[in-house]
Design an enzyme around this catalytic site. Structure first.
Site, PDB file in Angstrom:
ATOM      1  N   LYS A   1       0.852  -1.191   0.000  1.00 45.44           N
ATOM      2  CA  LYS A   1       0.000   0.000   0.000  1.00 45.44           C
ATOM      3  C   LYS A   1       0.875   1.224   0.000  1.00 45.44           C
ATOM      4  O   LYS A   1       1.995   1.199   0.509  1.00 45.44           O
ATOM      5  CB  LYS A   1      -0.870   0.015   1.268  1.00 45.44           C
ATOM      6  CG  LYS A   1      -2.086   0.889   1.153  1.00 45.44           C
ATOM      7  CD  LYS A   1      -3.190   0.171   0.401  1.00 45.44           C
ATOM      8  CE  LYS A   1      -4.468   0.933   0.391  1.00 45.44           C
ATOM      9  NZ  LYS A   1      -5.583   0.021   0.049  1.00 45.44           N
TER      10      LYS A   1
HETATM   11  N1  GLU Z   1      -7.177   0.339  -3.089  1.00 47.42           N
HETATM   12  C1  GLU Z   1      -7.989  -0.814  -3.348  1.00 47.42           C
HETATM   13  C2  GLU Z   1      -8.042  -1.716  -2.133  1.00 47.42           C
HETATM   14  O1  GLU Z   1      -7.872  -1.290  -1.024  1.00 47.42           O
HETATM   15  C3  GLU Z   1      -7.592  -1.520  -4.631  1.00 47.42           C
HETATM   16  C4  GLU Z   1      -6.241  -2.128  -4.652  1.00 47.42           C
HETATM   17  C5  GLU Z   1      -5.810  -2.673  -6.012  1.00 47.42           C
HETATM   18  O2  GLU Z   1      -6.624  -2.715  -6.916  1.00 47.42           O
HETATM   19  O3  GLU Z   1      -4.635  -3.035  -6.128  1.00 47.42           O
HETATM   20  O4  GLU Z   1      -8.337  -2.868  -2.222  1.00 47.42           O
END
Ligand code: GLU
Length: 477
Positions: A107
């Site tokens: 993240k």
């Molecule tokens: N930000 C989204 C999540 O928390 C999508 C992550 C992604 O598609 O890699 O799942």
């Protein structure tokens, strides 16, 4: 949002993990290896804006590299900090394992209020942040693939992809360095709606199991259920829209930054969103529904399904006991703190956990990444062939009917639907639906078969940790 005396977000995720891991038979040391965050990179960079140098702080955390690339969004918010990014990266690991997307968890975040900057300034900031991550392989199609999260969307992903391609001119797979891109930049149909769509598919699957519905003290179908949605951003908006327009749910309240709108007959979500678009994202002034300034209090209103779709920690020790919803689906990541989770469980509330409920986004991101690596849109080869076979069957049936004087005629609605080959959007939705059903069944199997598993969250962790552990074991660790 954190109430004093409560663990931090990362600690909360760790505590939830431990509730599950202590029910598992993991080899010594493996529990810790899976749980801890592998690395977090912090960058401070300057951008010349409005006549002076502005310094920004950003993070990219890699929780687990048991599979690569690692995957997870990039968040733009003033509240971004290392603890939060690490908690979110951990949730990505478990989420990807649960819905079987072949990624580790990561993240990113940037401490910024995106509303404070113009588009061209945001582009400069995003490109500079991306540059810092790309040169350390923290954005890379084979190693680390970001996506949108709170405060970011297609536009930012397009800048990131372009920046990567400028820095890696010979990488033919450059577009796969990030997902959630606009279609014109290699994006995929259905990615923007995906997380909200996944919430809808999750609820549909939950309501296919009357036993599970009964555990929440509810009965019947999704139709007619009263829903409260907290956060009408990309996830909350799509979930509320689909549930009200397609499943007959009544969205009796929506909660946003400036309070809440209430209508016991059910709100017109599209109209609310249009209103917000015209009013700098505010609900106030919306005609035809009651507006109250204290949005947080509306979380405690009576309803059948509560959908927190904004951010972490909104249901905490301070309000958990007053929450009336018998079913909560966590469209956001970490909306319920560890302590609140315990209080809600004791009250008999059923919680459909974040790592499952909001996995629609990363699922469709996976499809986009595969599309980028295969360099072809889904359905391009098969669609007309599928249509030709269907037409052959329809024509043969009509010929038989005419030859034998049977007088059959196929309904026009049927013919139209049957003759249509699947385009990319139809295939994406089908893949997402299948993913959400399969993952729910994996959780439910544990939930129902084990006496010591009280809730869906622990069941979800057991499935995920089991899969990550299996990957480590097959690597010989
Ligand atoms: N930000 C989204 C999540 O928390 C999508 C992550 C992604 O598609 O890699 O799942």
């Amino acid at each position: 949002m954190q109430v004093s005396g409560e663990p931090s977000f990362r600690e909360s995720v760790d505590l939830m993990f431990k509730r599950a891991s202590k029910l598992m038979d993991l080899s010594p040391g493996l529990e810790q290896k899976i749980r801890v965050c592998n690395s977090t990179y912090t960058v401070r960079f300057g951008v010349r804006l409005r006549g002076k140098i502005e310094t920004f702080t950003g993070y990219r955390s890699v929780h687990s590299e048991h599979m690569e690339p690692v995957k997870g969004g990039i968040r733009y918010a003033l509240s971004v900090n290392q603890d939060e990014v690490e908690a979110l990266a951990a949730l990505m690991t478990y989420k990807c394992a649960l819905v079987e997307t072949p990624f580790g968890g990561s993240k990113g975040g940037l401490c910024i209020d995106p509303r404070q900057w113009d588009e061209h300034e945001l582009e400069q900031i995003t490109r500079r942040f991306a540059y810092e991550l790309i040169k350390r392989d923290l954005i890379n199609p084979a190693q680390n693939v970001p996506a949108p999260d709170m405060g970011t969307g297609e536009r930012e992903m397009a800048w990131i992809a372009d920046q990567y391609k400028r820095m890696n001119t010979t990488d033919i797979n450059g577009n796969a360095c990030v997902t959630g891109k606009p279609i014109a930049m290699g994006g995929i149909q259905g990615r923007t709606e995906a997380t909200g769509r996944g919430v809808q598919f999750a609820l549909r699957e939950f309501f296919r199991h009357p036993e599970d519905v009964a555990k929440a003290g509810l009965s019947g179908q999704l139709e007619g259920k009263r829903v409260i949605v907290q956060g009408l951003g990309n996830v909350g908006y799509h979930a509320a829209k689909f549930l009200s327009e397609e499943d007959g749910c009544k969205v009796v309240a929506v909660i946003e930054r400036d309070g809440a709108l209430l209508d016991p007959k059910g709100l017109d979500i599209e109209a609310v969103r249009q209103h917000m678009n015209r009013n700098s994202g505010l609900l106030a002034g919306y005609p035809g529904a009651k507006h109250v300034a204290d949005g947080a209090a509306v979380l405690e209103e009576a309803c059948d399904i509560l959908i927190p779709a904004a951010m972490e920690g909104v249901i905490h020790l301070g309000n958990a006991a007053r929450i009336k919803a018998p079913l909560i689906i966590e469209a956001a990541n970490g909306p319920i703190t560890y302590g609140a989770d315990e209080i809600l469980r004791q009250k008999g509330c059923v919680i459909i956990p974040d790592m499952y409920a909001n996995a629609g986004g990363v699922t469709v991101s996976y499809f986009e990444w595969v599309k980028n690596l295969s360099h072809i849109r889904f359905g391009r080869m098969q669609r007309r062939a599928e249509e030709a076979r269907s037409r052959l069957l329809v024509e043969e049936l009509e010929r038989l009917s005419a030859d034998q004087g049977l007088g059959w005629s196929l309904g026009e609605g049927f013919k139209e639907k049957f003759l249509q080959g699947s385009d990319e959007l139809a295939l994406v939705r089908s893949g997402l639906d299948d993913t959400m059903r399969t993952a729910y069944q994996a959780m439910r199997e544990i939930w129902h078969s084990r006496q010591d598993v009280e809730d869906l969250r622990v069941a979800a962790y057991i499935v995920s940790i089991g899969r990550v552990a299996a990957t480590y074991r097959s690597k010989g660790l």
